[in-house]
Design an enzyme around this catalytic site. Sequence first.
Site, PDB file in Angstrom:
ATOM      1  NE  ARG A   1      -1.262  -5.793  -1.405  1.00 51.78           N
ATOM      2  CZ  ARG A   1      -2.489  -5.296  -1.511  1.00 51.78           C
ATOM      3  NH1 ARG A   1      -3.541  -6.039  -1.247  1.00 51.78           N
ATOM      4  NH2 ARG A   1      -2.685  -4.065  -1.911  1.00 51.78           N
TER       5      ARG A   1
ATOM      6  CB  CYS B   1     -10.238  -1.912  -8.667  1.00 49.27           C
ATOM      7  SG  CYS B   1     -10.640  -3.029  -7.318  1.00 49.27           S
TER       8      CYS B   1
ATOM      9  CG  HIS C   1      -2.130  -1.000   0.830  1.00 53.01           C
ATOM     10  ND1 HIS C   1      -2.203  -2.247   1.383  1.00 53.01           N
ATOM     11  CD2 HIS C   1      -3.170  -0.907  -0.038  1.00 53.01           C
ATOM     12  CE1 HIS C   1      -3.251  -2.880   0.887  1.00 53.01           C
ATOM     13  NE2 HIS C   1      -3.857  -2.102   0.029  1.00 53.01           N
TER      14      HIS C   1
ATOM     15  CD  GLU D   1     -10.087  -7.711  -1.769  1.00 46.59           C
ATOM     16  OE1 GLU D   1      -9.073  -7.152  -2.182  1.00 46.59           O
ATOM     17  OE2 GLU D   1     -10.833  -7.208  -0.918  1.00 46.59           O
TER      18      GLU D   1
ATOM     19  CG  ASP E   1      -5.689  -8.265  -0.970  1.00 47.29           C
ATOM     20  OD1 ASP E   1      -4.610  -8.446  -0.393  1.00 47.29           O
ATOM     21  OD2 ASP E   1      -6.405  -7.271  -0.794  1.00 47.29           O
TER      22      ASP E   1
HETATM   23  C1  PEP Z   1      -6.722  -5.463  -4.456  1.00 44.95           C
HETATM   24  O1  PEP Z   1      -6.552  -6.248  -3.517  1.00 44.95           O
HETATM   25  O2  PEP Z   1      -6.418  -5.720  -5.633  1.00 44.95           O
HETATM   26  C2  PEP Z   1      -7.266  -4.118  -4.207  1.00 44.95           C
HETATM   27  C3  PEP Z   1      -7.579  -3.324  -5.193  1.00 44.95           C
HETATM   28  O3  PEP Z   1      -7.396  -3.720  -2.913  1.00 44.95           O
HETATM   29  P1  PEP Z   1      -6.174  -3.271  -1.971  1.00 44.95           P
HETATM   30  O4  PEP Z   1      -4.972  -3.058  -2.826  1.00 44.95           O
HETATM   31  O5  PEP Z   1      -6.582  -2.000  -1.293  1.00 44.95           O
HETATM   32  O6  PEP Z   1      -6.054  -4.416  -1.032  1.00 44.95           O
HETATM   33 MG    MG Z   2      -7.478  -5.886  -1.643  1.00 44.42          MG
END
Ligand code: PEP
Ligand code: MG
Length: 580
Positions: A467, A504, A191, A433, A457
């Site tokens: 990740r 996304c 993140h 996810e 995820d």
């Molecule tokens: C994902 O997991 O791909 C996602 C878009 O959510 P985040 O990156 O906030 O976990």
């Molecule tokens: Mg996610």
Amino acid sequence: MINLIGKAASPGISIGKVHLLDEDQIQIQDRTLTDSEIDKEVERFLNAIKSTEDDIKKFKENVEKNLGDAYGEIFDAHLMILRDKVFLEKVISEIKIQRKNSDQVFYRIMKKTQESLSATDDKYLKERASDFKDIKRRILRKLQGDDRLCIHQISEPAIIVSYELTPSLTVGLEKSKILGFATELGGRTSHAAILARALEVPSIVGVKDLLKNIEPGDNAIIDGNSGNLIVNPDNEVIEKYKSLKEGLFQFSKSLEKIISLPAKTLDDKEIDLSANIELPQELDSVISYGSHGIGLYRTEYLYLLKSQLPTEEEQFDDYKSIVQRIYPNPVIIRTIDLGGDKVIKTPKGLKEDNPFLGWRGIRVCFDYPELFKTQLKAILRASTMRNLAVMFPMISSLDELIKAKAFLEESKEELRKQNIDFDENIKLGVMIELPSAVLAADELAKEVDFFSIGTNDLIQYTLAVDRANVRVSNLYQFYHPAVLKLIKMTVEAGHNNNIWVGMCGEMAGDPLATYLLIGMGLDELSVSPLILGEIKQIIRSINYSDAVKISEECLNMKSADEIESYLSNIMKEKFPTIPL
Ligand code: PEP
Ligand code: MG
């Protein structure tokens, strides 16, 4: 000059001075002292030593009282370091000779000592390295007081070099002071990396031996496209990167002409190309890069920015302003996804060994019904313009989805009772996810209006690769055949139930993936605003029919390397100017 390699995390090139944060995220400033400041600086350093010594003596007494004398001896090594005259004199004379601030001089000397102790074969000396590390941390904290995490107090724009960056630290930074980020830990989809893209700051993560090779006050170049970090570059290299930077600028200018055009293939297949946002200030970019709408608003950042939980009113104001600016285009608000690497202090906050497998996303919301409903009511109240949809993260089963929907219904009912207006037909989506969500996709699809695939995820949980863990980042693969199959299964389950399917996760913004994703039938891609123009350019230059064939080829391949090099060859041939 040293060239280090990491993972490209946020595109662009930056050249500038380094601002260093050590392993404990303590900033190591680089200040040159005037004549009159030198004596004061020595005094400041000696006070920090004295105060640390007092602290340690107190710890020692406490430990001896509670656990016995033998345990108190652990602290003797620390006290010996603090009382070592040769060491103290070395720091003091370096402050005087170099005319530098004590934090910096002390940090350098401690780092060297720590490194040489770690490198010996002697077990006893090796263990002393951790004592040095502990003392280093304590004294730097004393020297810097409560300012240690205030890196927004950087006096001039700099490249932030750090062992690690957490989302809660990154989110408080003032963008104008940051030329770039380089970290030793972290992955492309961690993140902090996502936030770097949100701030449009060139970044590299996972740079091996970064802190070993960089000193406060060094100059550096960050190339967020290739993952190169050059420490103390010579003039020739600086000139080379200046011209690369100009090339990137010209490329992004060339994309301006398609800002107001749709993301439609040559054979007329239109894709909803939307943007992911983390912070409301990204709206300017979303609009200026020509986004269809917002495909993912990661609302948890509002929680990370504040020391207290945001109220319903604060959330309502935040959502309303976004919805109004994007109107009539759609906005998808995801309910909070705290946990994992996005941590806030809560009464139930325990230290978890595996936070990504722990108390995260919807699980936190279920444990705090009031917190969840406060957010849901704020979202509903902001929905009166009818362009707002809501989506739940981390759903692992139909039961969980039904439970989350019950909270939404309860929130609606509370608003109805208060005669507060909202969109009765607000669209509801679920993030796909978790592998279990893919397997349950057919049932989930019957309960919602859309799916949005969170590959960040989905990949982490399918391949069992954290990740953010640099050690296993080579195993974190967008193009793993299992990942492709899961995406395809999700699209089919959605379409069989007549709902649209978007993506996304960061894979949606990888130019290498565009052919593949369009060909697999995704209806929407939501990407970082920074990359939107590039993805639109690709979509507008390809045929959907070719994309279908390419995706079928990929789905028949047996390895991530094979798929990636196949896609890379196609892209290099068709789009030689696009930075991949
Ligand atoms: C994902 O997991 O791909 C996602 C878009 O959510 P985040 O990156 O906030 O976990
Ligand atoms: Mg996610």
